[in-house]
Write an enzyme that holds these catalytic residues in place. Sequence first.
Site, PDB file in Angstrom:
ATOM      1  N   HIS A 183       0.834  -1.202   0.000  1.00  0.00           N
ATOM      2  CA  HIS A 183       0.000   0.000   0.000  1.00  0.00           C
ATOM      3  C   HIS A 183       0.872   1.257   0.000  1.00  0.00           C
ATOM      4  CE1 HIS A 183      -3.421   2.465   0.379  1.00  0.00           C
ATOM      5  NE2 HIS A 183      -4.146   1.721   1.200  1.00  0.00           N
ATOM      6  N   ASP A 408     -10.140  -9.705 -21.570  1.00  0.00           N
ATOM      7  CA  ASP A 408     -10.138 -11.125 -21.913  1.00  0.00           C
ATOM      8  C   ASP A 408      -8.772 -11.558 -22.430  1.00  0.00           C
ATOM      9  OD1 ASP A 408     -10.709 -13.688 -22.601  1.00  0.00           O
ATOM     10  OD2 ASP A 408     -12.321 -13.223 -24.007  1.00  0.00           O
TER      11      ASP A 408
END
Length: 478
Positions: A183, A408
């Site tokens: 983070h 995809d």
Amino acid sequence: MATCNSSISFSVDKKDVVLVKPFKPTPSQVLSLSTIDNNPDLELLCHSIFVYKENEDLCSGDISPAHEVIKPQINELKDPASIIEEALSKVLVHYYPLAGKMKRQADGKLRITCNADDGVPFLVATANCTLSTLNYLDAVDVETAQHFAFDHPSESDNGYHPLVLQVTKFLCGGFTITMSLSHSVCDGFSASQFYRALCEFASGKSEPSVIPVWERERLVAKPIQEIPQFIVPKDSLATSPYLPTTDIVHDCFYLTTETIKRLKMKLMKESNDEFVKESVTSLEVISAHIWRARFRALKLNPDGNTVFHLAVGIKPNINPPLPEGYYGNAFTSAITAMTGKDLIEGSLTKAVKQIKESKKRAFNNDYIWEMMSTVEKLRELNIKSEGANGANMIMTDWRQLRLLDEVDFGWKGCVNMIPVPWKMFGFVDLVLLLPPCKLDQSMKGGARVLVSLPGAAIAKFREEIDALKHGDEGAAGA
């Protein structure tokens, strides 16, 4: 609430970790981070698991003379792990700092050292079960989810890896990709930008659709002269008889779009304030109800104060503006407080109004820079946040991160995404709002609420959420 049978017996075979390096030579340099990045509270790996169903076209197999479908062996199929490993090598050419080593230096600031010897730890695993037996990890318990993620023990004199990846293949032909990202380097939007770029390369693209920009110096603030007083005196915060404790339960709760709409309409009808009536958002309504449900479940004292924090992106509002591809932490906290009595008694219109007003303040450029100056001063003085006390609630909305966008690369889009609240900061105070699993059509437009609470409080929290679903939210607190 959806359930996942965690009693299912399965095993995960993990191969040796390999180091994936950028496909082409990248600069050797030492990079500094921003004021927000340097916040010690953010220095942890955030694990996100992306779930992909089997591709029925790839897994259709051949037809035998007896007209039985013969499934090809996994190694005869298109291998998702190989595709992701190659894509990772290519995307790291553009995101090469993520292949470096990060370390907090003697001056208290983080730096990333980039050189040709570094790379991203990458692990391939195989599970001897199908994804359907684990409900595609929807509502999976943390102990099960940990099998599909790993904390790479990489701390050394040179620092540690800010990014590690694990691909786990299942018997059905489906797989998971777990991205464990510091983070300190990226917030949710930035992590989403990187992951989308990874998927674009896996689909065959040669360039990311968004060109990444480092330039962390854009968000370096001067330390404030004097730390401002907390929004309420710390000794006035409400306390819970259940905290502190090591008995923490992680649970996921489900709010359908019908429930959310009904809660919004009810609040708008109850309110005499035009500010609330005209523009109540789903986030504000959900936040107010979860805030109250947690307060009741934790049995916090009503005469004490409770504080609500909402993570708010600053890219659209900060001046000077940030470039589109900036992928560092770019958020601040919208903060508001009220007494427990005001929160748990009567209508939530006051709570919603205060949340809305805190968001408006957080969009102000002066507020953003003042908050960063405060963070810089706290880091300078080496002051970290205290442990979770229950009186604070930190809400983060992941529904807008586009983490389930369809890119995809042979298996259509990701059908589910879950964070793993593993070694996460102040996780009792943290509430994550997630998009629903795509395979659950009854949840379309709804939200999942991930909480971590003391075991003694979870039953009461469940009672509160069930009351919301049945339109009897007043009765639960009685």
